[in-house]
Structures are given as C-alpha cells and as structure tokens.
Design an enzyme around this catalytic site. Structure first.
Site, PDB file in Angstrom:
ATOM      1  N   HIS A 282      15.578  -8.632  26.743  1.00  0.00           N
ATOM      2  CA  HIS A 282      15.141  -8.332  25.380  1.00  0.00           C
ATOM      3  C   HIS A 282      15.108  -6.827  25.156  1.00  0.00           C
ATOM      4  CE1 HIS A 282      14.050 -12.443  24.272  1.00  0.00           C
ATOM      5  NE2 HIS A 282      13.542 -12.575  25.482  1.00  0.00           N
ATOM      6  N   GLY A 310      14.463  -9.586  34.767  1.00  0.00           N
ATOM      7  CA  GLY A 310      15.563  -9.576  33.814  1.00  0.00           C
ATOM      8  C   GLY A 310      15.134  -9.914  32.403  1.00  0.00           C
ATOM      9  N   LYS A 311      13.820  -9.992  32.159  1.00  0.00           N
ATOM     10  CA  LYS A 311      13.340 -10.412  30.839  1.00  0.00           C
ATOM     11  C   LYS A 311      13.395  -9.284  29.818  1.00  0.00           C
ATOM     12  CE  LYS A 311      10.149 -13.805  32.852  1.00  0.00           C
ATOM     13  NZ  LYS A 311       8.724 -14.181  33.077  1.00  0.00           N
ATOM     14  N   VAL A 312      13.305  -8.039  30.278  1.00  0.00           N
ATOM     15  CA  VAL A 312      13.326  -6.871  29.410  1.00  0.00           C
ATOM     16  C   VAL A 312      14.420  -5.931  29.891  1.00  0.00           C
ATOM     17  CG1 VAL A 312      12.012  -4.865  28.595  1.00  0.00           C
ATOM     18  CG2 VAL A 312      10.860  -7.057  28.917  1.00  0.00           C
TER      19      VAL A 312
END
Length: 376
Positions: A282, A310-312
């Site tokens: 994101h 790996g979310k941001v």
C-alpha cells in the site's frame, strides 16, 4: 552560553516543521485552522499529520481509499455524522468492517433509537428493564429483536438464496435499507445504505462473528440456500488493491485494529506472497488506534512492521501516520477537516466493477502459473 554553530542550526531547521508560536484561538477559529495551528505536538501533532495525509494525499483522484472499521462506532452515531458523509463525498472507496458495526448501523435505517447515557449504570437494573448498554450508550432490547427479525425475514427472500461474498451480501442488504430510508422520508442515516447508493464494497472479515452472522446461521438450520464465502472476499479485496496499484495508488485508512485491519493489509501478501504477482505494498497507511505495539498484537502493529510483510511500500514510509487516539475523537475531526479542505471526488463505484477486477486478477495469476511451469 556557547553559541550554536551554523551546521547545528541548519540541522535543527532540517528536522523542524516550524517554530512553536501559535496564535491565540478565538470564538470564530475555523476547524482546519484549529488543527493546523493548535494541534502541534504529541498525539495532537499526529492527528494534524493524519488530517493532512488524508486530505492532501490520500484523497488525490488516482488513490483508492480502503477503510477498516472496528470498535463500536456506529452505535455512537459516527456512521451518521462521519462515515455516511465521507462515503457520499467519494472519500471512501471500499470498506472492511466488523459485523457488529453493520448490525448496529441497521438500527438507524429501521428507525430505531439509540440513547446517550453515562458509564457506571446499574447493569442488573438495566437487565431487569430490558435495556442494553454499550459503555455509555443505552437502547431497548427490542432493537436487537427487531433487527434480528428484519434480517431473517429479508434473507429468506429469493434474492438471497445463493452463495455470495460479504461485499455482495451487504450490497444486496443495502438496496433494501436504502429503500426503507427513502420510504421513511429520505433521511440518510445508514452506512450500509450509503455504500449501496455509491456502490462501495463493504466486506466483513469474520462474517460469523456478529448478530448478522448468527441470524444467517439460524436460517441455515431452516434449510436456507444462502451461503457466505469468505474465500471469495479474500480474492475480491485483493483484486481491488491490485487494480488500484495498476491504475494509481492504494491507501489504507485504519480505525482501530483487529480483524478488519488485518483483512485490509493482507491484500498485499495475498498478491505478492501467495499469488506471486509483482507488487510493492500500500502507498499510504493511516491508523488511529489505542493499542500498544509492544504487546505483539496486530491492532498496535506499526507501518514499519507491516512493511516487513510486504503490506506497506518501503519506499513510502514517510506517507504513514499512526495516531494513538480514540477513534471517536479522531474521526469527527478528520471528517470535518477533509470536507472543509477538499471538494467531493468522483465516486469509483467499485462494486460495479468487482467481478471484472476479480477476473483480471485470476487471469494474471493464471499467466504467472503457466510461465512458472514452463520455466520449471
């Protein structure tokens, strides 16, 4: 006193936002000016940063904004005062909510009353008088019974006799709630109804964990063909983020934590780790929480920790804000700030494209698998 060296002064200026010297507030100070000039430090400073990030970057035309919603916000009226206006302004493009928030939201669409009270009431007396309490909110037990009847009656209908994801289910429910609001004079009080009108997908990450899910479970015992497919939700939510990143940017707006927060953020590991598609996380991360990070729980996890999953996007960590504050304080201020400083956006109407976006994600995954097998 030893004078500062020029390079020391330069460093101070580099790390400084501005000198603390605010003007005195007046009876007519506008809210955006109040936030800019009086919310300078500590969690007030983080709230100012949150308002700026949301209004100046996350609401750009090319950004798809996903909202995760936990905590009892709709019973406190924040659906009516904040979430409905944000949805109608095009400032929220898709939502993950606890089922409880959507269930209590339904009370307002059905014309039921919720009341302000105070904490510390005699709960045994409330029980004897069939009054339900959520901290300092009280309401009649009949609200629950009436809302249960509404869901059971509605979901026995032919339109619901199929398997669907929670976004499809809430969109269908929203159609009837919007019609109910229109029949009662057109006062728009329901988030689910507003999401239907604006074609905003509304997911529930734990569909069995609420009174809505409990009533659907009862219908299953009656032999209903209605089924909720949570795996469909995983792919549809990932498809929304995949499409957002291909055509612009993706923003995560997190109120509270818990399962809705994880469901919003897990879209990127689903795309990268599980489906094996190239992605970077994101672009914007904005969280309002009262949870601490040091307990290891997801609710307090920082954007820096989310980056390791790996979310941001690691290249965009400056565009992340965590505000340690009660959502019931932060959300009205952020809503008023955004509505005062940004014009409405053209609604994305993602619900209209949900099937298409999911099909595109499936095709990309299929191509990646074939390429891998051919190389292997």
């Amino acid at each position: 006193m030893k004078p500062e060296k020029p390079h020391e002064l330069s460093f101070l200026h580099r790390i400084s936002h501005k000198r603390i010297d605010p003007p005195a507030l007046t009876p007519t100070t506008p809210l955006p000016q109040l936030i800019e000039e009086a919310f300078l430090s500590y969690n007030a400073g983080r709230l100012r940063e949150a308002c700026r990030l949301f209004a100046s970057k996350m609401l750009e035309p090319n950004v798809t904004v996903g909202l995760s919603l936990s905590g009892a916000l709709t019973p406190a009226g924040l659906g009516i005062s904040c979430l409905v206006p944000l949805v109608e302004a095009g400032f929220i493009d898709w939502i993950i909510s606890t089922g409880a928030n959507l269930y209590h939201d339904t009370h307002f669409a059905l014309g039921m009353d919720m009341h302000q009270s105070r904490p510390g009431l005699d709960d045994l007396a409330l029980r004897e008088h069939q009054v339900i309490r959520i901290y300092d909110i009280v309401f009649d037990y009949e609200n629950l019974l009436g809302t249960d009847r509404f869901y059971r009656t509605l979901c026995r209908g032919e339109a619901f006799q199929k398997t669907m994801g929670t976004a499809e289910f809430h969109y269908l429910v929203g159609k009837y709630l919007a019609a109910r609001e229109d029949a009662q004079g057109g006062k728009r009080r329901s988030l689910v109804a507003a999401a239907y009108r604006m074609a905003v997908p509304v997911f529930t990450s734990s569909p069995g964990d609420s009174s809505i899910g409990m009533n659907l479970a009862a219908l299953q015992l009656e032999g209903s063909a209605l089924g909720i497919d949570p795996l469909r939700d995983v792919n549809q939510s990932a498809a929304i983020v995949y499409d957002a990143k291909r055509n612009g940017a993706s923003a995560a707006f997190i109120l509270g934590g818990g399962s809705p927060k994880n469901f919003l953020l897990q879209t990127e590991p689903q795309i990268q780790e599980v489906l094996g598609l190239a992605h970077t996380g994101h672009d914007y991360f904005l969280q309002v929480t009262d949870a601490r990070p040091d307990t290891g729980g997801l609710s307090g996890a920082t954007p820096q920790e989310a980056m390791t999953w790996g979310k941001v996007d690691p290249n965009l960590l400056p565009d992340t804000v965590t505000c340690y504050l009660d959502s019931t304080v932060a959300l009205p201020l952020m809503t008023a700030y955004a509505l005062a400083t940004r014009p409405p956006r053209t609604p994305r109407r993602l619900m209209d494209r949900l099937e298409e976006m999911t099909r595109q994600l499936a095709e990309e995954y299929g191509r990646r698998k074939r390429d891998t097998e051919e190389r292997g």
